[in-house]
Design a protein around this motif. Sequence first.
Motif, PDB file in Angstrom:
ATOM      1  N   LYS A 196       7.723   8.227  -6.753  1.00 64.20           N
ATOM      2  CA  LYS A 196       6.408   8.437  -7.358  1.00 64.20           C
ATOM      3  C   LYS A 196       5.649   9.559  -6.656  1.00 64.20           C
ATOM      4  O   LYS A 196       4.976  10.364  -7.289  1.00 64.20           O
ATOM      5  CB  LYS A 196       5.586   7.155  -7.318  1.00 64.20           C
ATOM      6  N   LEU A 197       5.749   9.626  -5.336  1.00 61.91           N
ATOM      7  CA  LEU A 197       5.098  10.704  -4.600  1.00 61.91           C
ATOM      8  C   LEU A 197       5.720  12.063  -4.932  1.00 61.91           C
ATOM      9  O   LEU A 197       5.015  13.061  -5.101  1.00 61.91           O
ATOM     10  CB  LEU A 197       5.186  10.438  -3.098  1.00 61.91           C
ATOM     11  N   SER A 216       0.811  -1.219   0.000  1.00 59.20           N
ATOM     12  CA  SER A 216       0.000   0.000   0.000  1.00 59.20           C
ATOM     13  C   SER A 216       0.843   1.267   0.000  1.00 59.20           C
ATOM     14  O   SER A 216       0.319   2.347  -0.200  1.00 59.20           O
ATOM     15  CB  SER A 216      -0.922   0.021   1.219  1.00 59.20           C
ATOM     16  N   LYS A 217       2.137   1.158   0.215  1.00 62.67           N
ATOM     17  CA  LYS A 217       3.001   2.334   0.244  1.00 62.67           C
ATOM     18  C   LYS A 217       3.550   2.604  -1.153  1.00 62.67           C
ATOM     19  O   LYS A 217       4.120   1.731  -1.781  1.00 62.67           O
ATOM     20  CB  LYS A 217       4.168   2.122   1.206  1.00 62.67           C
ATOM     21  N   ALA A 218       3.367   3.827  -1.607  1.00 62.13           N
ATOM     22  CA  ALA A 218       3.910   4.211  -2.899  1.00 62.13           C
ATOM     23  C   ALA A 218       5.391   4.548  -2.728  1.00 62.13           C
ATOM     24  O   ALA A 218       5.789   5.099  -1.707  1.00 62.13           O
ATOM     25  CB  ALA A 218       3.161   5.412  -3.445  1.00 62.13           C
TER      26      ALA A 218
END
Length: 63
Positions: free
Chosen positions: A32-33, A26-28
């Motif tokens: 990407k962030l 679930s962690k990007a």
Amino acid sequence: MAEKEKGRREGDPIPNNGVWRDTAESKAPLVKLQAARLTRRCAISLAMASIVAPIVFGEAAHD
């Protein structure tokens, strides 16, 4: 008087039984962030932002 979650009278810790843990899926990735932030701020494409993000934020991408 209703008991609040913060600042309990007896000093008991807040129970963690309702807290969900983050999973690795679930962690990007950080790049990407950061690229998404650059696309909003600088109006550039996501491909360009993903290349420029490590330079702008000062971190190397290690995926």
